[in-house]
Enzyme design. Structure first.
Site, PDB file in Angstrom:
ATOM      1  N   HIS A   1       0.844  -1.054  -0.031  1.00  0.00           N
ATOM      2  CA  HIS A   1       0.073   0.092  -0.001  1.00  0.00           C
ATOM      3  C   HIS A   1       0.866   1.236  -0.001  1.00  0.00           C
ATOM      4  CE1 HIS A   1       0.434  -0.793   4.265  1.00  0.00           C
ATOM      5  NE2 HIS A   1       0.274   0.711   4.479  1.00  0.00           N
TER       6      HIS A   1
ATOM      7  N   CYS B   1     -31.735   0.143  -4.544  1.00  0.00           N
ATOM      8  CA  CYS B   1     -32.589   0.017  -3.448  1.00  0.00           C
ATOM      9  C   CYS B   1     -34.231   0.233  -3.987  1.00  0.00           C
ATOM     10  CB  CYS B   1     -32.237   0.993  -2.445  1.00  0.00           C
ATOM     11  SG  CYS B   1     -32.359   2.895  -2.889  1.00  0.00           S
TER      12      CYS B   1
ATOM     13  N   ASN C   1     -27.248   5.232  -2.076  1.00  0.00           N
ATOM     14  CA  ASN C   1     -28.457   5.653  -1.784  1.00  0.00           C
ATOM     15  C   ASN C   1     -28.792   6.993  -1.720  1.00  0.00           C
ATOM     16  OD1 ASN C   1     -30.928   6.716   0.457  1.00  0.00           O
ATOM     17  ND2 ASN C   1     -31.751   4.844  -0.511  1.00  0.00           N
TER      18      ASN C   1
END
Length: 175
Positions: free
Chosen positions: A70, A155, A122
């Site tokens: 990383h 959703c 969402n």
């Protein structure tokens, strides 16, 4: 250009495969880094095949080398893009938390490395004041955002929150 592509847990993670493929076709070296949640939606093998590079999912994946992967990716990236970026990851980034390779790379990036974030969530989550606050913090830290699109959401709702279309993400990278 060396691009680190971060992928977080979202149904939109499947679009990361197309994005990775398009970037490789454009001649970029692409390194995928996935959260564990992203692996629920798309496999590391898919991204490894498309990028022709190992995929980093956990810090334990780095046991094959003395040098933390990383850190090496952070040191050598020309661009760090997260697409899709979940509300959870936005919060981790904005608060300087690094429980996984993706967020660890973000914290280890040199200040001059360009960071693009393409959220997907969402609509209620995207419009929540906490999300707005996290985005404001990340913009102040130098991150750039590719705004989510409006349309049908996984959703069942309609509204803002969809991951931007791959051509729009490619345009943002080219700018």
């Amino acid at each position: 250009m060396k691009i680190v592509l971060g992928i977080t847990g979202s149904i939109a993670a499947y679009k990361a495969a197309d994005l990775a493929s398009q970037l490789v076709k454009l001649g970029h070296e692409v390194h995928a880094v996935m959260t564990n949640s992203a692996c629920e939606f798309i496999t590391p093998l898919t991204l490894q095949t498309l990028t022709r590079q190992p995929v980093l999912v956990s810090l334990e994946d780095e046991k094959n080398s003395w040098k933390p992967g990383h850190i090496e990716l952070a040191d050598t990236a020309d661009l760090f893009i997260i697409a899709p970026c979940s509300a959870n990851t936005l919060g981790l980034l904005a608060n300087g938390l690094a429980p996984d390779p993706l967020t660890s790379i973000y914290l280890a990036l040199p200040r001059e490395t360009r960071v693009l974030i393409a959220p997907a969530m969402n609509g209620k989550m995207w419009l929540h004041p906490a999300t707005a606050r996290n985005c404001k913090t990340l913009v102040a830290d130098g991150c750039q955002f590719i705004e989510p699109a409006t349309g049908d959401l996984a959703c069942g709702y309609k509204g803002v929150g969809r991951l931007a279309d791959v051509p729009d993400i490619l345009d943002a990278i080219a700018r």
